[in-house]
Design an enzyme around this catalytic site. Sequence first.
Site, PDB file in Angstrom:
ATOM      1  N   HIS A 363     101.137  81.698   1.161  1.00 32.99           N
ATOM      2  CA  HIS A 363     101.301  82.215   2.517  1.00 32.99           C
ATOM      3  C   HIS A 363     100.920  81.162   3.555  1.00 32.99           C
ATOM      4  O   HIS A 363     101.529  81.076   4.618  1.00 32.99           O
ATOM      5  CB  HIS A 363     100.463  83.479   2.700  1.00 32.99           C
ATOM      6  CG  HIS A 363     100.773  84.506   1.662  1.00 32.99           C
ATOM      7  ND1 HIS A 363     100.031  85.622   1.465  1.00 32.99           N
ATOM      8  CD2 HIS A 363     101.769  84.567   0.757  1.00 32.99           C
ATOM      9  CE1 HIS A 363     100.545  86.329   0.484  1.00 32.99           C
ATOM     10  NE2 HIS A 363     101.592  85.701   0.038  1.00 32.99           N
ATOM     11  N   ARG A 470     113.326  86.391   7.547  1.00 32.17           N
ATOM     12  CA  ARG A 470     112.681  86.844   6.296  1.00 32.17           C
ATOM     13  C   ARG A 470     111.653  87.918   6.653  1.00 32.17           C
ATOM     14  O   ARG A 470     110.497  87.616   6.944  1.00 32.17           O
ATOM     15  CB  ARG A 470     111.976  85.670   5.611  1.00 32.17           C
ATOM     16  CG  ARG A 470     112.906  84.612   5.039  1.00 32.17           C
ATOM     17  CD  ARG A 470     112.085  83.530   4.361  1.00 32.17           C
ATOM     18  NE  ARG A 470     112.832  82.727   3.431  1.00 32.17           N
ATOM     19  CZ  ARG A 470     113.192  81.453   3.641  1.00 32.17           C
ATOM     20  NH1 ARG A 470     112.885  80.857   4.781  1.00 32.17           N
ATOM     21  NH2 ARG A 470     113.858  80.797   2.710  1.00 32.17           N
ATOM     22  N   ARG A 506     116.970  90.143   7.070  1.00 30.57           N
ATOM     23  CA  ARG A 506     117.055  90.388   5.631  1.00 30.57           C
ATOM     24  C   ARG A 506     116.014  91.435   5.271  1.00 30.57           C
ATOM     25  O   ARG A 506     114.849  91.313   5.665  1.00 30.57           O
ATOM     26  CB  ARG A 506     116.772  89.090   4.859  1.00 30.57           C
ATOM     27  CG  ARG A 506     116.798  89.310   3.363  1.00 30.57           C
ATOM     28  CD  ARG A 506     116.695  88.019   2.597  1.00 30.57           C
ATOM     29  NE  ARG A 506     115.333  87.498   2.594  1.00 30.57           N
ATOM     30  CZ  ARG A 506     114.999  86.359   2.006  1.00 30.57           C
ATOM     31  NH1 ARG A 506     115.922  85.621   1.421  1.00 30.57           N
ATOM     32  NH2 ARG A 506     113.754  85.944   2.013  1.00 30.57           N
ATOM     33  N   GLU A 605     122.510  85.048  -4.511  1.00 32.68           N
ATOM     34  CA  GLU A 605     121.429  84.235  -5.084  1.00 32.68           C
ATOM     35  C   GLU A 605     121.479  84.184  -6.599  1.00 32.68           C
ATOM     36  O   GLU A 605     120.630  83.542  -7.227  1.00 32.68           O
ATOM     37  CB  GLU A 605     120.074  84.797  -4.639  1.00 32.68           C
ATOM     38  CG  GLU A 605     119.930  84.831  -3.131  1.00 32.68           C
ATOM     39  CD  GLU A 605     118.596  85.389  -2.688  1.00 32.68           C
ATOM     40  OE1 GLU A 605     117.679  84.603  -2.452  1.00 32.68           O
ATOM     41  OE2 GLU A 605     118.487  86.623  -2.583  1.00 32.68           O
ATOM     42  N   ASN A 628     118.156  78.368  -2.644  1.00 31.56           N
ATOM     43  CA  ASN A 628     116.905  78.122  -3.382  1.00 31.56           C
ATOM     44  C   ASN A 628     116.918  78.892  -4.695  1.00 31.56           C
ATOM     45  O   ASN A 628     116.645  78.341  -5.762  1.00 31.56           O
ATOM     46  CB  ASN A 628     115.688  78.577  -2.570  1.00 31.56           C
ATOM     47  CG  ASN A 628     115.671  77.981  -1.186  1.00 31.56           C
ATOM     48  OD1 ASN A 628     116.246  76.930  -0.963  1.00 31.56           O
ATOM     49  ND2 ASN A 628     115.021  78.654  -0.253  1.00 31.56           N
ATOM     50  N   ASP A 629     117.238  80.172  -4.590  1.00 29.90           N
ATOM     51  CA  ASP A 629     117.282  80.976  -5.807  1.00 29.90           C
ATOM     52  C   ASP A 629     118.521  80.650  -6.632  1.00 29.90           C
ATOM     53  O   ASP A 629     118.442  80.507  -7.848  1.00 29.90           O
ATOM     54  CB  ASP A 629     117.242  82.474  -5.461  1.00 29.90           C
ATOM     55  CG  ASP A 629     115.808  82.958  -5.304  1.00 29.90           C
ATOM     56  OD1 ASP A 629     114.985  82.620  -6.175  1.00 29.90           O
ATOM     57  OD2 ASP A 629     115.503  83.640  -4.313  1.00 29.90           O
ATOM     58  N   ARG A 639     111.995  77.143  -9.308  1.00 34.91           N
ATOM     59  CA  ARG A 639     111.809  76.462  -8.021  1.00 34.91           C
ATOM     60  C   ARG A 639     110.343  76.249  -7.682  1.00 34.91           C
ATOM     61  O   ARG A 639     109.996  75.487  -6.785  1.00 34.91           O
ATOM     62  CB  ARG A 639     112.512  77.240  -6.903  1.00 34.91           C
ATOM     63  CG  ARG A 639     111.955  78.627  -6.684  1.00 34.91           C
ATOM     64  CD  ARG A 639     112.839  79.454  -5.772  1.00 34.91           C
ATOM     65  NE  ARG A 639     112.330  79.487  -4.414  1.00 34.91           N
ATOM     66  CZ  ARG A 639     112.742  80.355  -3.478  1.00 34.91           C
ATOM     67  NH1 ARG A 639     113.691  81.227  -3.746  1.00 34.91           N
ATOM     68  NH2 ARG A 639     112.227  80.337  -2.274  1.00 34.91           N
ATOM     69  N   CYS A 676     121.876  79.571   3.493  1.00 36.30           N
ATOM     70  CA  CYS A 676     120.577  79.596   4.178  1.00 36.30           C
ATOM     71  C   CYS A 676     119.412  79.107   3.314  1.00 36.30           C
ATOM     72  O   CYS A 676     118.265  79.341   3.656  1.00 36.30           O
ATOM     73  CB  CYS A 676     120.277  80.991   4.714  1.00 36.30           C
ATOM     74  SG  CYS A 676     120.074  82.226   3.427  1.00 36.30           S
TER      75      CYS A 676
END
Length: 746
Positions: A363, A470, A506, A605, A628-629, A639, A676
């Site tokens: 975080h 997000r 999202r 994804e 990314n995914d 990742r 994205c």
Amino acid sequence: MADGLESESRKLLGRLRDTMAEDAAGQARLDKITHLTADSMGTEVCSIYLFRDEETLELCATEGLKKEAVHQTRMRLGEGLVGRVARTGKVVNTADAPSARGFRYMPETGEEIYSSFLGVPIQRLGEKLGVLVVQTKVKREFTSDEVYALEVVAMVLAEMTELGAFVGEGAALTARHTQPAMLRGGTGQEGTAEGHIWLHEPRVVVTNLVADDPVRELERLGAAIERLRVGVDEMLAGASADAEQLEVLEAYRMFANSKGWRRRMEEDIARGLSAEAAVEKEQSQARARMAQVSDNYLRERLHDLDDLSNRLLRILTGQGSETGATLPADPILVARNIGPGELLDYGRQLRGIILEEGSVGSHAAIVARALAIPLVINVARITTEALNGDHVIVDGDQGVVHLRPDDTIVSAFRDKIAMQAQAQERYASIRGKPAITTCGKRVELHMNAGLLADLPSLTNSGAEGVGLFRTELQFLVRNKMPRRTELVAVYKRVLAAAGERPVVFRTLDIGSDKVLPYMKPTDEPNPALGWRAIRVGLDRPGVMRMQLQALLRATEGRPLTLMFPFVAQYDEFRAARAEVDKAVAIERKLGHVVPEKITVGTMLETPSLAYASKKFFEDVEFISIGGNDLKQFFFAADRENERVRRRYDTLNVSFLTFLEEIVKRCESTGTPLSFCGEDAGRPIEAVCLAAIGLRRLSMRPASIGPVKSLLMRTNLDALYQVICDARERGDQSVREHVMEFMRWQG
Ligand code: PEP
Ligand code: MG
């Protein structure tokens, strides 16, 4: 423990303290300590070995070995018995040193006549400083009391070293925390910064090591532990239902009531240590153990013990976290770890952040990214090595920290920082312009966001909208589930900041690396492939419904764009959209206005969705590729795993071809498509994505300038040809030829 031994030990510690108080050079003090220790322990030899660099120990003082060997005899970490103690941090106690494993004979010291050997590490809060050794001619193992006594001396030595008592000539006797140090970690957020250290948790300095009156020290310790216990009980009583926090507090309570912990400290006091020195000795040993355990749960508990020791030290010394130091004008924050809330409190005033722990998906890293503050994570020893106010350079690009850098490093980095500043000016000059390539193609550049701290970037970066909001970040930075009214307020602020610019919200993407601190953890063997994102949303729709209502309300009738994370098949999309319809119906029934238009899309994804039926592509209103995914599943490379996460190039021909297929499918059905993932913010990757047909990219705000600048200089048709040629030739990745093309293009 025998009274005689205790009073011997107290006498020795008292003499050590007097040695400290004398106005003498560091070398003279060390000599005296070896003499006193050998005398008190009845051994022929006592020697002190200190580190002269990370890998080498040097004999710095001795009673009994040849004096000529002092500052001459050196050994590598792990070499000989002394090197073994230093490397392992464990005691070596043997009656027959020459036959012990790893023994190495040092002829210049004249040690061949000594048979028994006892070596203990000199370490402070997990930091290795050297080794203290006693030897005798008589073949015998040392008793546990003797081992203990030598450990106490080593502890006092460690503290004295920290206080600068042994500063003298030569590398082994240089003052601590004054030398330049380059510390390696990992990239949490790119960027370079220069500034001065600000310790989030300033260290407690123990100056009063030795005490004459054990009864009084025992009373002080008892009273301090009592205060600690009461404090922990109060914290427990006031704690929320946050499971993780409760677990920590329960661990605190367990340690605060631990008889073993207390007994060991009482024994140290009986030996002559002050109460605070006894606490610190225990803390040092816990830290040394921490370095050796790999089990996460155990490490966490040792951390808890470490935190608790700090609290106890603060009670005993009266040193609060208020040290009187003032935040430097250019603060670089140093912490073992830090929560997102605390980091947000510091805000943009921080120039950089260095964490001893942390992870890319933590975080703190999420917040650092939102604030665009360079962050280096996993920097071992930084909290013990750095002092408040130290000059430091944080190289977030390389994941390196230059502590107390020398002039050459400083000037090299100042050049780099100046170049980055110049580039920023260039980017500012094109901020208001559209990204149009030299072949006349228009690429839309949007930004990724998730925190209110991101909102100023909407204007600063020149983003055309928020391509990915997000929403889970609002859930992650809190320590309890946000209420619907809170979410409505947040979403309203986002929409207000965006004005006419579109925002793609999202829905909650939790699970895998994004674990809510207040939700029951699920024990899954492969969390990235597990119960996450829309899977959770559909199985337990309560939270998603609450979130959808909040989103619907926040629009106050204006249009809303929604996107679902991690949809792997058409049915999941249909089911998720049905939830939206349900939420709209409920809102209507409750008399709330609903958005004039709701656009519903999905992330792509998983490779499976790329091969969903044509009907899906016709049905969905837009798709955004979550690179990314998608990349981690395409290459089967986690990742979050440093070992493999950079192993496969995004510009690998297979991946680009796969992405191009998705572009073609979307073109054939007229489905709007964007990208994205992080790669959209990497200029070379971004222009390649544009070359294969992507016309909308969403990225970190700080990347918009560099990406736009390169796009405006690029001929995408020519670049596409370069990609096709590389593919044709059978290249693994198109990167090399793309880079060559870029250089040629200028
Ligand atoms: C992605 O997977 O590319 C993405 C944008 O989602 P996140 O990084 O939040 O998982
Ligand atoms: Mg994702």
